[in-house]
Motif scaffolding. Structure first.
Motif, PDB file in Angstrom:
ATOM      1  N   THR A   1      35.469  33.201  30.789  1.00 32.56           N
ATOM      2  CA  THR A   1      35.483  34.265  31.791  1.00 32.56           C
ATOM      3  C   THR A   1      36.851  34.944  31.793  1.00 32.56           C
ATOM      4  OG1 THR A   1      36.152  32.681  33.461  1.00 32.56           O
ATOM      5  CG2 THR A   1      33.805  33.110  33.284  1.00 32.56           C
ATOM      6  N   PRO A   2      36.890  36.218  32.204  1.00 34.96           N
ATOM      7  CA  PRO A   2      38.168  36.927  32.198  1.00 34.96           C
ATOM      8  C   PRO A   2      39.123  36.347  33.228  1.00 34.96           C
ATOM      9  CG  PRO A   2      36.322  38.438  32.494  1.00 34.96           C
ATOM     10  CD  PRO A   2      35.783  37.067  32.638  1.00 34.96           C
ATOM     11  N   LEU A  29      41.063  37.963  34.988  1.00 31.15           N
ATOM     12  CA  LEU A  29      40.991  38.824  36.174  1.00 31.15           C
ATOM     13  C   LEU A  29      39.930  38.316  37.133  1.00 31.15           C
ATOM     14  CD1 LEU A  29      42.065  41.464  37.404  1.00 31.15           C
ATOM     15  CD2 LEU A  29      40.212  42.652  36.266  1.00 31.15           C
ATOM     16  N   ALA A  30      38.756  37.933  36.590  1.00 28.10           N
ATOM     17  CA  ALA A  30      37.677  37.436  37.442  1.00 28.10           C
ATOM     18  C   ALA A  30      38.081  36.121  38.097  1.00 28.10           C
ATOM     19  CB  ALA A  30      36.403  37.249  36.626  1.00 28.10           C
ATOM     20  N   GLN A  31      38.774  35.255  37.334  1.00 29.17           N
ATOM     21  CA  GLN A  31      39.215  33.980  37.906  1.00 29.17           C
ATOM     22  C   GLN A  31      40.215  34.205  39.032  1.00 29.17           C
ATOM     23  OE1 GLN A  31      40.781  32.070  34.454  1.00 29.17           O
ATOM     24  NE2 GLN A  31      38.843  32.285  33.380  1.00 29.17           N
ATOM     25  N   PHE A  59      40.518  36.885  40.914  1.00 28.59           N
ATOM     26  CA  PHE A  59      39.792  37.433  42.067  1.00 28.59           C
ATOM     27  C   PHE A  59      39.030  36.334  42.782  1.00 28.59           C
ATOM     28  CE2 PHE A  59      39.262  42.196  40.835  1.00 28.59           C
ATOM     29  CZ  PHE A  59      40.623  42.341  40.982  1.00 28.59           C
ATOM     30  N   LEU A  60      38.406  35.461  41.993  1.00 30.26           N
ATOM     31  CA  LEU A  60      37.612  34.389  42.581  1.00 30.26           C
ATOM     32  C   LEU A  60      38.493  33.533  43.486  1.00 30.26           C
ATOM     33  CD1 LEU A  60      34.759  33.173  42.522  1.00 30.26           C
ATOM     34  CD2 LEU A  60      35.551  31.615  40.765  1.00 30.26           C
ATOM     35  N   GLY A  92      37.959  35.276  46.714  1.00 33.22           N
ATOM     36  CA  GLY A  92      36.803  34.413  46.928  1.00 33.22           C
ATOM     37  C   GLY A  92      37.070  33.290  47.911  1.00 33.22           C
TER      38      GLY A  92
END
Lengths: 276, 236
Positions: free
Chosen positions: A112-113, A115-117, A119-120, A124
């Protein structure tokens, strides 16, 4: 009769082949001219756009941003290095559950990117504010900086675990057996025999990982950490002066190239005994 | 609202918006791939040229796009090209404003990064092909271009495939960055959903799972391509 010495000087060498204007040569010179023009254009743009007041105001901010970038990468790499050891060991262990857990961990963080981690973790975990408040961790997860460090550490731990595993497994089995036959303890074997050989293999991937982290760390600017990229974006949004981005590009390129050459140098040094 | 409603396709759920994000992400990655491969191929050709200036020019390209953060490359292309083209256009018609399409900017920036890494992979693949293969091609009367197409390229694909597969997986992850310049990819769509519904963990978790699913799908497809490419292989 000194003719014996003369021929050596007067032997007719074949004339050097004329350098013809091949297509490649023309293309190469044209492309170099393009790069040269771009470099000149960049230099003259930066020269013309030079404003002492901007420099005075933003140079210290860029420096502090650079410091934040390097701190973030340094801290994350260190925490990741510590975390990567148990993950790599679990990945190599015979325990099926441990190996599956480590595999899943590595697969998730490599698949996974970043960036997504990030944000999570940053946005999140805000969903669990009451629970985090209850155990007193909310002050930690409220800060973008800590979230970034956490996300980056977990991410780089996965990559470093794979580097470590690959390096350890690249050492032939005979090295373990040889050490065992000398009566060395398993831990001694690992520390004195396996690790030094593994680190030679691991050096280049580790260097690449640090470079990847420096490049990847630019995304913390999105979650309002003012690293080099964050300061750049802030400066651009206030001045609408494109040179802000160009300076950032120059600084990033300088760091990455320095690191790359440093890794090359270290590698040449620690593999001297292997050169014949 | 429960999870099923939030993720459903329909006016109350976010499923259709997120599905559109997946489409944008996949389209961007698929559009970048041929661009990056083509440029990377020519850069690799330049790097193994006998002409020194050509090698240098190709190496400068790689050094720049390998060393810059992808996010910065994206901003440089997005804002830089906008300013550059705008100034050019204003020479002819003053007062116009130019807006660069975020998709095109993302494609160019990611393509530049992809091509610089791909050129390294292709270069080492080129070096793995023995000289005799070229000489054999010339000896049976093929032109340089025919030798390239019929003899070198098929072997090149087979050797470079693992490295290029890796780059493809990295490319998919890098597409996440285009959300920053306003393209509605997976991250942006889930981000909007997270802000509206205040269910950030759920939606960013979904984003991560979607990227994972894309990675797994890619691995399956790449495995199939690898088997196809190695089918007539001679056991390297």
């Amino acid at each position: 009769m000194n003719t014996a010495a003369a021929p050596a000087a007067s032997v007719e060498m074949p004339p050097p082949p004329a350098r013809r204007w091949t297509r490649d040569r023309v293309l190469g010179l044209v492309l170099m001219a393009v790069w040269g023009a771009l470099a000149l254009g960049l230099a003259s743009f930066l020269f013309n756009a030079w404003r002492p007041d901007l420099f005075e105001r933003y140079a210290p901010r860029y420096l502090s941003g650079l410091g934040i970038t390097l701190t973030l990468v340094g801290v994350s790499i260190l925490i990741g290095a510590v975390l990567s050891v148990p993950i790599a060991l679990m990945r190599m262990s015979k325990n099926r559950f441990a190996a599956a857990f480590a595999y899943g961990y590595v697969y998730f963080f490599r698949g996974t990117p970043l960036l997504a981690q990030t944000f999570l973790i940053y946005y999140g975990l805000g969903s669990f504010r009451p629970q985090l408040d209850a155990i007193g961790l909310w002050t930690f997860f409220r800060e973008a900086w800590y979230c970034a460090v956490l996300a980056f550490s977990l991410n780089t731990a996965a990559y470093q675990a794979e580097i470590l595993r690959g390096a350890i497994q690249s050492v032939p089995k005979g090295q373990w057996e040889g050490a065992a036959s000398l009566g060395l303890h398993r831990f001694q074997t690992f520390w004195k025999i396996i690790l030094p050989q593994a680190l030679i293999v691991a050096l280049r991937p580790y260097g690449n990982e640090i470079i990847l982290m420096i490049k990847g760390s630019a995304i913390v600017a999105i979650i309002t950490v003012y690293d080099l990229m964050g300061e750049t974006r802030r400066a651009y949004s206030r001045t609408f002066d494109f040179q802000t981005y160009l300076w950032a590009a120059i600084i990033y390129l300088a760091i990455v190239e320095t690191l790359r050459n440093a890794v090359d140098w270290v590698e040449r040094r620690i593999t001297r005994h292997l050169k014949r | 609202m429960d999870v099923a409603t939030l993720l459903s396709f329909g006016p109350r759920g976010w499923g259709d918006e997120i599905a559109w994000g997946v489409v944008v992400t996949v389209t961007l990655a698929l559009a970048t791939l041929p661009l990056g491969l083509l440029v990377g191929f020519f850069i690799a050709l330049g790097k193994q040229s006998e002409e020194k200036s050509l090698r240098l020019a190709a190496n400068i390209y790689t050094t720049i796009f390998r060393g810059l953060p992808e996010l910065l490359t994206l901003f440089l292309v997005f804002y830089g090209a906008q300013i550059g083209i705008q100034q050019f256009v204003r020479l002819f018609s003053p007062g116009t404003t130019v807006e660069i399409n975020a998709f095109v900017a993302g494609m160019i920036a990611l393509g530049a990064v992809f091509s610089s890494f791909a050129s390294e992979v292709l270069l080492s693949a080129f070096r793995a092909i023995p000289r005799g293969q070229y000489e054999g091609g010339y000896a049976i009367g093929l032109s340089h271009f025919q030798t390239m197409r019929l003899i070198i390229l098929p072997q090149l694909v087979r050797i470079a495939l693992p490295g290029l597969s890796n780059l493809w997986l990295i490319l998919i992850k890098d597409t996440a960055l285009v959300s920053v310049i306003g393209l509605s990819d997976i991250i942006r769509q889930t981000g909007v959903a997270a802000r509206v519904t205040k269910e950030a963990f759920l939606f960013f978790g979904v984003a991560c799972l979607l990227y994972l699913a894309l990675a797994i799908l890619s691995s399956v497809a790449l495995g199939a391509i690898d088997r196809w490419a190695g089918k007539e292989g001679v056991g390297r």
